[in-house]
Design a protein around this motif. Structure first.
Motif: not given
Length: 243
Positions: A198-217
């Motif tokens: 949820v934190v990763g989604a809230s600070i990244s654009p709503p696209d899959f690659v950006s979600h992964l680039s924030v959430t995975v770390p």
């Protein structure tokens, strides 16, 4: 009377260390005021900002960005001094082994924060800005960006991730205090994953690659935190006596 004397001594010590931190902040702020134009020009010349025209919509926009840049510069370079003075203040109440162990938190905390800022500035922020500009162009919007909005967006992305990179150190500290255990961390793993997603989604654009680039770390940081907590618990666990 002894309790009152101890309280006065503690407050005097605290005041002295706060003055040291304040003095370092003033010196760093002076340095920040000198180097801020160069920092802003460096950011402007970067690949992310070079395609964005910085506009000002009031006479004070440039001044406020200049002062904000100097303030953040001063905050960044005062952080190690603040951490060290906090350690020095509580050192008399620690055992020698505890004092040595917690002193390592100061440089490690600073390095983790710098790693988080670098990761978010050089990887996450460019992807987010590219996505937002693309969305605006898709709807036919005329792009006129203000320098104040640009830096507000930049800071809202960079600093949360910089703080998130402190997670392993915070978990280790709480483990040292006995407030967390590896077993407890494992038991809440699935809830932590959901929260971090949820934190990763809230600070990244709503696209899959950006979600992964924030959430995975963030998930990797949590797993590193669990590993660090487990290794520390093993190290301090009493060795069973032989039969």
């Amino acid at each position: 009377m002894d309790i009152q004397d101890d309280l006065v001594n503690h407050l005097t010590e605290l005041r002295k260390r706060l003055l040291i931190v304040l003095g370092c902040f003033v010196v760093a702020m002076s340095g920040g005021l000198y180097v801020s134009p160069g920092i802003l020009r460096y950011i402007k010349s970067g690949p992310t900002a070079s395609a964005v025209e910085w506009n000002v919509f009031s006479f004070t926009d440039g001044l406020f960005i200049y002062l904000r840049c100097a303030f953040i510069f001063a905050l960044l370079f005062t952080l190690p001094v603040l951490l060290y003075q906090a350690w020095a203040f509580v050192k008399p109440g620690l055992k020698e082994s505890e004092a040595r162990g917690t002193l390592a938190y100061v440089p490690v905390s600073f390095m983790l924060f710098l790693m988080g800022i670098s990761f978010s500035y050089f990887l996450v922020f460019p992807m987010m800005l590219k996505f937002m500009i693309g969305m605006n162009q898709n709807v036919g919007a005329v792009e006129t960006y203000g320098i104040d909005r640009y830096f507000t967006f930049l800071f809202s992305v960079v600093f949360p991730l910089g703080i998130a990179f402190e997670m392993p150190l915070i978990i280790l500290f709480l483990t040292r205090l006995g407030l967390l255990t590896p077993q407890r961390l494992r038991s809440v793993r699935k809830y932590a994953y959901v929260g971090l997603a949820v934190v990763g989604a809230s600070i990244s654009p709503p696209d899959f690659v950006s979600h992964l680039s924030v959430t995975v770390p963030l998930l990797l940081l949590f797993e590193i935190s669990v590993l660090v907590s487990w290794r520390f618990s093993r190290r301090i666990a009493p060795v069973p006596s032989g039969t």
